[in-house]
Motif scaffolding. Sequence first.
Motif, PDB file in Angstrom:
ATOM      1  N   GLU A 194       0.823  -1.214   0.000  1.00 37.68           N
ATOM      2  CA  GLU A 194       0.000   0.000   0.000  1.00 37.68           C
ATOM      3  C   GLU A 194       0.855   1.261   0.000  1.00 37.68           C
ATOM      4  OE1 GLU A 194      -2.576  -0.465   3.412  1.00 37.68           O
ATOM      5  OE2 GLU A 194      -4.213  -1.071   2.097  1.00 37.68           O
ATOM      6  N   ARG A 195       1.893   1.302   0.851  1.00 38.69           N
ATOM      7  CA  ARG A 195       2.726   2.505   0.975  1.00 38.69           C
ATOM      8  C   ARG A 195       3.462   2.845  -0.310  1.00 38.69           C
ATOM      9  NH1 ARG A 195       3.317   1.080   6.605  1.00 38.69           N
ATOM     10  NH2 ARG A 195       4.700  -0.583   6.001  1.00 38.69           N
ATOM     11  N   PHE A 196       3.908   1.834  -1.005  1.00 42.84           N
ATOM     12  CA  PHE A 196       4.684   2.074  -2.219  1.00 42.84           C
ATOM     13  C   PHE A 196       3.863   1.887  -3.479  1.00 42.84           C
ATOM     14  CE2 PHE A 196       7.902   1.054   0.986  1.00 42.84           C
ATOM     15  CZ  PHE A 196       8.662   2.210   0.909  1.00 42.84           C
ATOM     16  N   SER A 197       2.554   1.805  -3.310  1.00 40.16           N
ATOM     17  CA  SER A 197       1.627   1.657  -4.432  1.00 40.16           C
ATOM     18  C   SER A 197       2.012   0.505  -5.361  1.00 40.16           C
ATOM     19  CB  SER A 197       1.536   2.960  -5.234  1.00 40.16           C
ATOM     20  OG  SER A 197       1.059   3.987  -4.409  1.00 40.16           O
ATOM     21  N   VAL A 198       2.497  -0.553  -4.759  1.00 40.24           N
ATOM     22  CA  VAL A 198       2.834  -1.747  -5.527  1.00 40.24           C
ATOM     23  C   VAL A 198       1.537  -2.476  -5.816  1.00 40.24           C
ATOM     24  CG1 VAL A 198       4.013  -3.976  -5.482  1.00 40.24           C
ATOM     25  CG2 VAL A 198       5.099  -1.958  -4.463  1.00 40.24           C
ATOM     26  N   VAL A 199       1.331  -2.795  -7.071  1.00 43.06           N
ATOM     27  CA  VAL A 199       0.127  -3.516  -7.440  1.00 43.06           C
ATOM     28  C   VAL A 199       0.451  -5.002  -7.375  1.00 43.06           C
ATOM     29  CG1 VAL A 199      -1.615  -3.880  -9.202  1.00 43.06           C
ATOM     30  CG2 VAL A 199      -0.623  -1.615  -8.888  1.00 43.06           C
ATOM     31  N   ALA A 200       0.212  -5.591  -6.242  1.00 40.68           N
ATOM     32  CA  ALA A 200       0.440  -7.021  -6.041  1.00 40.68           C
ATOM     33  C   ALA A 200      -0.905  -7.635  -5.674  1.00 40.68           C
ATOM     34  CB  ALA A 200       1.471  -7.254  -4.951  1.00 40.68           C
ATOM     35  N   ASP A 201      -1.692  -7.874  -6.670  1.00 40.29           N
ATOM     36  CA  ASP A 201      -3.027  -8.411  -6.426  1.00 40.29           C
ATOM     37  C   ASP A 201      -3.313  -9.486  -7.462  1.00 40.29           C
ATOM     38  OD1 ASP A 201      -5.373  -8.593  -5.032  1.00 40.29           O
ATOM     39  OD2 ASP A 201      -6.378  -6.997  -6.141  1.00 40.29           O
ATOM     40  N   PRO A 202      -3.237 -10.738  -7.122  1.00 40.52           N
ATOM     41  CA  PRO A 202      -3.180 -11.227  -5.743  1.00 40.52           C
ATOM     42  C   PRO A 202      -1.795 -11.048  -5.124  1.00 40.52           C
ATOM     43  CG  PRO A 202      -3.101 -13.074  -7.246  1.00 40.52           C
ATOM     44  CD  PRO A 202      -3.287 -11.844  -8.088  1.00 40.52           C
ATOM     45  N   MET A 203      -1.802 -11.047  -3.797  1.00 38.55           N
ATOM     46  CA  MET A 203      -0.546 -10.937  -3.071  1.00 38.55           C
ATOM     47  C   MET A 203      -0.151 -12.301  -2.533  1.00 38.55           C
ATOM     48  SD  MET A 203      -1.888  -8.898   0.342  1.00 38.55           S
ATOM     49  CE  MET A 203      -0.686  -9.407   1.539  1.00 38.55           C
ATOM     50  N   SER A 204       1.132 -12.518  -2.404  1.00 42.97           N
ATOM     51  CA  SER A 204       1.653 -13.768  -1.865  1.00 42.97           C
ATOM     52  C   SER A 204       1.801 -13.597  -0.359  1.00 42.97           C
ATOM     53  CB  SER A 204       3.004 -14.078  -2.506  1.00 42.97           C
ATOM     54  OG  SER A 204       3.530 -15.276  -1.994  1.00 42.97           O
ATOM     55  N   VAL A 205       1.250 -14.546   0.404  1.00 44.78           N
ATOM     56  CA  VAL A 205       1.330 -14.481   1.866  1.00 44.78           C
ATOM     57  C   VAL A 205       1.938 -15.764   2.413  1.00 44.78           C
ATOM     58  CG1 VAL A 205      -0.620 -12.899   2.120  1.00 44.78           C
ATOM     59  CG2 VAL A 205      -1.018 -15.353   2.212  1.00 44.78           C
ATOM     60  N   VAL A 206       2.463 -15.667   3.618  1.00 40.20           N
ATOM     61  CA  VAL A 206       3.006 -16.810   4.332  1.00 40.20           C
ATOM     62  C   VAL A 206       1.855 -17.483   5.067  1.00 40.20           C
ATOM     63  CG1 VAL A 206       4.605 -17.517   6.158  1.00 40.20           C
ATOM     64  CG2 VAL A 206       5.202 -15.620   4.655  1.00 40.20           C
ATOM     65  N   CYS A 207       1.838 -18.811   5.043  1.00 47.61           N
ATOM     66  CA  CYS A 207       0.829 -19.561   5.795  1.00 47.61           C
ATOM     67  C   CYS A 207       0.878 -19.117   7.253  1.00 47.61           C
ATOM     68  CB  CYS A 207       1.124 -21.056   5.680  1.00 47.61           C
ATOM     69  SG  CYS A 207      -0.030 -22.104   6.587  1.00 47.61           S
ATOM     70  N   GLU A 208      -0.280 -18.807   7.823  1.00 55.87           N
ATOM     71  CA  GLU A 208      -0.358 -18.319   9.199  1.00 55.87           C
ATOM     72  C   GLU A 208      -0.664 -19.440  10.185  1.00 55.87           C
ATOM     73  OE1 GLU A 208      -1.843 -13.808   8.049  1.00 55.87           O
ATOM     74  OE2 GLU A 208      -3.327 -15.217   8.796  1.00 55.87           O
ATOM     75  N   CYS A 209      -0.291 -20.669   9.824  1.00 54.13           N
ATOM     76  CA  CYS A 209      -0.561 -21.798  10.720  1.00 54.13           C
ATOM     77  C   CYS A 209       0.335 -21.735  11.955  1.00 54.13           C
ATOM     78  CB  CYS A 209      -0.391 -23.130   9.983  1.00 54.13           C
ATOM     79  SG  CYS A 209       1.311 -23.637   9.681  1.00 54.13           S
ATOM     80  N   GLY A 210       0.060 -22.586  12.904  1.00 57.03           N
ATOM     81  CA  GLY A 210       0.785 -22.564  14.166  1.00 57.03           C
ATOM     82  C   GLY A 210       2.121 -23.263  14.165  1.00 57.03           C
ATOM     83  N   SER A 211       2.535 -23.835  13.041  1.00 60.35           N
ATOM     84  CA  SER A 211       3.819 -24.530  12.975  1.00 60.35           C
ATOM     85  C   SER A 211       4.959 -23.519  12.838  1.00 60.35           C
ATOM     86  CB  SER A 211       3.846 -25.488  11.781  1.00 60.35           C
ATOM     87  OG  SER A 211       5.156 -25.992  11.594  1.00 60.35           O
ATOM     88  N   ALA A 212       5.922 -23.599  13.723  1.00 61.79           N
ATOM     89  CA  ALA A 212       7.056 -22.675  13.694  1.00 61.79           C
ATOM     90  C   ALA A 212       7.965 -22.916  12.498  1.00 61.79           C
ATOM     91  CB  ALA A 212       7.857 -22.788  14.984  1.00 61.79           C
ATOM     92  N   VAL A 213       7.853 -24.067  11.855  1.00 60.73           N
ATOM     93  CA  VAL A 213       8.745 -24.393  10.738  1.00 60.73           C
ATOM     94  C   VAL A 213       8.067 -24.297   9.379  1.00 60.73           C
ATOM     95  CG1 VAL A 213      10.262 -25.811  12.159  1.00 60.73           C
ATOM     96  CG2 VAL A 213       8.332 -26.870  10.977  1.00 60.73           C
ATOM     97  N   CYS A 214       6.786 -23.958   9.336  1.00 66.41           N
ATOM     98  CA  CYS A 214       6.077 -23.852   8.068  1.00 66.41           C
ATOM     99  C   CYS A 214       6.498 -22.569   7.348  1.00 66.41           C
ATOM    100  CB  CYS A 214       4.564 -23.841   8.281  1.00 66.41           C
ATOM    101  SG  CYS A 214       3.640 -23.665   6.732  1.00 66.41           S
ATOM    102  N   THR A 215       6.864 -22.725   6.086  1.00 67.45           N
ATOM    103  CA  THR A 215       7.221 -21.564   5.264  1.00 67.45           C
ATOM    104  C   THR A 215       6.430 -21.563   3.958  1.00 67.45           C
ATOM    105  OG1 THR A 215       9.082 -22.765   4.286  1.00 67.45           O
ATOM    106  CG2 THR A 215       9.559 -21.388   6.217  1.00 67.45           C
ATOM    107  N   GLU A 216       5.339 -22.318   3.921  1.00 69.01           N
ATOM    108  CA  GLU A 216       4.544 -22.400   2.704  1.00 69.01           C
ATOM    109  C   GLU A 216       3.865 -21.065   2.433  1.00 69.01           C
ATOM    110  OE1 GLU A 216       2.389 -25.897   1.681  1.00 69.01           O
ATOM    111  OE2 GLU A 216       3.347 -27.005   3.316  1.00 69.01           O
ATOM    112  N   ARG A 217       3.660 -20.798   1.160  1.00 71.31           N
ATOM    113  CA  ARG A 217       3.040 -19.550   0.731  1.00 71.31           C
ATOM    114  C   ARG A 217       1.846 -19.861  -0.161  1.00 71.31           C
ATOM    115  NH1 ARG A 217       6.520 -15.354   1.791  1.00 71.31           N
ATOM    116  NH2 ARG A 217       5.532 -13.956   0.327  1.00 71.31           N
ATOM    117  N   PHE A 218       0.963 -18.914  -0.269  1.00 72.40           N
ATOM    118  CA  PHE A 218      -0.163 -19.002  -1.191  1.00 72.40           C
ATOM    119  C   PHE A 218      -0.588 -17.590  -1.536  1.00 72.40           C
ATOM    120  CE2 PHE A 218      -1.679 -19.411   3.137  1.00 72.40           C
ATOM    121  CZ  PHE A 218      -2.688 -18.475   3.213  1.00 72.40           C
TER     122      PHE A 218
END
Length: 110
Positions: free
Chosen positions: A27-51
């Motif tokens: 938002e701050r840099f007006s980057v058009v990233a839609d869809p955006m890539s996010v990190v899985c917000e699961c409870g595993s400390a070792v999960c690095t999967e993205r979607f």
Amino acid sequence: MDERARRVGLNEAMFRTVNDEVHGLNERFSVVADPMSVVCECGSAVCTERFELRAAEYEQLRREPTHFAVKPGHEIPDVETVVERQAGYVVVQKLPGEPAEIARRTDASN
């Protein structure tokens, strides 16, 4: 609440913070990233999967501090329940009690 459930809540809050920062930078840099890539917000400390999810979907998700976006199969039924299924991810809601309180307390938008 046991230590494991507390740790799950804190891990999810940490990944939510990472995704909030990415969204804010877009938002701050007006980057058009839609869809955006996010990190899985699961409870595993070792999960690095993205979607990917659309910015509007992410903003809707953030309106409820007890909601988190996770990869399908990453749900932890003793601390959360699935409230929505989307292509590539599910939205989980923290169960009442300390898991939900941790989610609210660590929500940067509050």
